[in-house]
Design an enzyme around this catalytic site. Structure first.
Site, PDB file in Angstrom:
ATOM      1  N   CYS A  97       0.834  -1.199   0.000  1.00  7.92           N
ATOM      2  CA  CYS A  97       0.000   0.000   0.000  1.00  7.92           C
ATOM      3  C   CYS A  97       0.869   1.248   0.000  1.00  7.92           C
ATOM      4  O   CYS A  97       1.353   1.682   1.056  1.00  7.92           O
ATOM      5  CB  CYS A  97      -0.929  -0.014   1.220  1.00  7.92           C
ATOM      6  SG  CYS A  97      -1.970   1.444   1.354  1.00  7.92           S
TER       7      CYS A  97
ATOM      8  N   CYS B 106      -0.367   4.136   2.080  1.00 12.46           N
ATOM      9  CA  CYS B 106      -0.165   3.970   3.524  1.00 12.46           C
ATOM     10  C   CYS B 106       1.298   4.202   3.912  1.00 12.46           C
ATOM     11  O   CYS B 106       1.595   4.871   4.891  1.00 12.46           O
ATOM     12  CB  CYS B 106      -0.541   2.551   3.959  1.00 12.46           C
ATOM     13  SG  CYS B 106      -2.109   1.952   3.340  1.00 12.46           S
ATOM     14  N   ASP B 107       2.219   3.613   3.157  1.00 14.27           N
ATOM     15  CA  ASP B 107       3.602   3.525   3.622  1.00 14.27           C
ATOM     16  C   ASP B 107       4.614   4.298   2.775  1.00 14.27           C
ATOM     17  O   ASP B 107       5.791   4.368   3.137  1.00 14.27           O
ATOM     18  CB  ASP B 107       4.031   2.046   3.686  1.00 14.27           C
ATOM     19  CG  ASP B 107       3.157   1.255   4.653  1.00 14.27           C
ATOM     20  OD1 ASP B 107       2.667   1.868   5.622  1.00 14.27           O
ATOM     21  OD2 ASP B 107       2.952   0.057   4.434  1.00 14.27           O
TER      22      ASP B 107
END
Ligand code: FAD
Ligand code: NAP
Length: 429
Positions: free
Chosen positions: A242, A245-246
């Site tokens: 992701c 997300c990261d």
């Protein structure tokens, strides 16, 4: 000084009186898994402290130092490191989280509805809107991934009526608000078993039990991984599925994305605004991604921001105590290997349908739930009916072809209409 807030709504009635524990969550502004961790803990009646690391380099460094991880969120309970959302969820599934929180004896509720919807992605939420407007009070069980796959992306550019593009999380927030406003009840829980041998159906959740005259399965799909041991070793320490997300952890670093579909190309494009350089690794020399995304990627490649590495596979993820340091790549045509130094690997090689719950009860085709079992109700449509009358399926869980937000939503609406007709025919509404 890190920015600390505390939060969570009041505990549900059945959780009141449970012992409180010191829970600390490192979060950031755009963070679907932070939201999921908070929702899970709130559903258990817990309050938590939050350190938002978005604009706080010291807090970010502190989190990495304490957890050894470069993925959000990181959760500590009574000073012990639990891990990220997946670790919290795994502890919830095994019962270990309840033990940590002193909730072993907490009893869930018995809930009943004419329509219980499993899943809260576009299919489940659209089903909820249509079911509520047909006069039911549907229950939507969110699952671990509340809001589904779209919460992990940024711009959704192909949702009709959103010419400027919408953020994935905003679209899901709107669908959720719409479902609630129409009268649906949204419950944070995950279904672990469905007894389809009796009527009403009995659904067992980690927290509650549900009695349902009909069920809509909208459990969607989950990101696939390469299956390498080293990939698992470095998950959260340089390996991620992701970018939204990261990606944050890879500012000015070098990263690779593996895959050739829409997800891989979108992740690569997103990462160009954060990382110093992005390499897209694909096992063939043509992409499955839609043309508009391919064009954007080729522009970035021409500008030197992206390297396209055709006919290559990831053989191994290399790393040290601090995380990923490189990839061993294999040329799919010659079998030759070489090392690509990178700080991160984003895996975007497709999704598998979440059908394990139904492997012994519903008919499947290639792992997807088979629908269109019309029986004598053929003239009523029933395009979303499964092999068990009264159980309907919608979205990515039953669609190996289109797998889009809009097609999932449409199938969700169809499932609600099919369920409503079934209930009328059976004299259940
Ligand atoms: P999902 O969104 O997968 O939702 C499944 C739901 O089921 C989740 O809420 C999960 O928690 C729940 N669930 C699973 N198991 C259980 C259980 N046991 N108990 C209870 N609940 C359970 N499509 C587009 O049209 N446009 C885009 O721009 C776009 N971008 C994307 C970007 C990314 C990174 C990804 C991964 C996908 C993208 N897609 C896009 C595809 C789109 O997100 C999916 O087609 C869509 O989300 C499928 O919806 P769904 O409701 O069927 O399933
Ligand atoms: P996908 O379309 O199935 O593509 C998966 C890609 O990964 C393919 O290129 C495939 O290679 C490659 N792959 C599969 N297994 C591999 C392995 N073991 N090793 C290396 N490569 C592997 O998956 P997706 O991109 O996640 O998209 C899923 C669905 O969501 C699609 O319907 C897509 O349209 C939708 N989606 C839409 C958007 C959007 O509309 N903007 C964004 C994201 C996703 P091959 O090409 O060789 O098969």
């Amino acid at each position: 000084m890190p920015h600390i807030t505390s939060g969570s709504p009041p505990p549900p009635a059945h959780m009141k009186g449970a012992a409180m524990t010191d829970i600390l969550i490192y979060t950031r502004d755009v963070c679907p898994y932070c939201n999921r961790a908070k929702a899970l803990l709130s559903a258990k009646g817990q309050t938590y402290r939050e350190i938002n690391v978005t604009h706080d380099a010291a807090a970010k460094a502190e989190m990495i130092e304490r957890s050894g991880r470069r993925t959000m969120p990181q959760i500590f309970i009574d000073g012990d490191h639990v891990g990220g959302f997946d670790d919290l969820s795994a502890e919830d599934a095994s019962g270990a989280l309840d033990t940590r929180l002193g909730l072993e004896d907490a009893k869930g509720e018995d809930l009943a509805s004419s329509i219980v919807i499993i899943g809260s992605g576009p299919a489940g939420l659209s089903a909820a809107i249509y079911a509520a407007r047909a006069g039911h009070t549907p229950i939507v069980v969110t699952g671990d991934e509340a809001g589904g796959q779209l919460t992990t992306t940024t711009e959704v550019e192909n949702w009709p009526g959103g010419p400027e593009g919408l953020q994935g999380q905003d679209l899901i927030d709107q669908l959720t608000a719409h479902a609630e406003r129409a009268g649906a009840k949204i419950v944070t829980d995950t279904i672990t078993a469905v007894d389809s041998s009796r009527r009403p159906f009995i659904l067992t959740g980690r927290r509650n039990r549900y009695h349902a005259d009909s069920v809509i399965v909208a459990t969607g799909a989950t990101a696939r991984y390469l299956g390498l041991d080293s990939e698992a070793t470095y998950l959260g320490r340089g390996v991620s599925a992701c970018a939204t997300c990261d990606g944050f952890f890879f500012k000015d670093q070098t990263v690779a994305v593996v895959g050739g579909g829409n997800s891989a190309v979108e992740e690569a494009l997103y990462l160009t605004s954060i990382a110093r350089h992005v390499t897209l690794i694909h096992r063939r020399d043509t992409l499955k991604a839609e043309r508009v995304l391919q064009d954007r990627l080729f522009e970035k490649a021409e500008a030197g921001d992206v390297t396209l590495l055709w006919h290559h596979e990831v053989g191994d993820v290399l790393g040290d105590a601090d995380g990923v340091t490189g990839l061993e790549l294999r040329d799919a045509r010659t079998g030759e290997t070489h090392i690509l130094p990178v700080d991160g690997l984003f895996v975007a090689i497709g999704h598998d349908p979440n059908t394990a719950l139904f492997k012994d009860t519903l008919e499947m085709t290639g792992g997807y739930i088979t629908t269109g079992h019309a029986t004598e109700a053929k003239r009523d449509g029933a395009a979303t009916q499964t092999s068990v009358p009264g159980i309907f399926a919608a979205g990515d869980v039953s669609d190996p072809v289109y797998m889009q937000a809009i097609t999932s939503s449409a199938l969700g609406a169809m499932a609600a209409l099919d369920a409503d007709k079934y209930l009328t025919r059976e004299g259940l509404s």
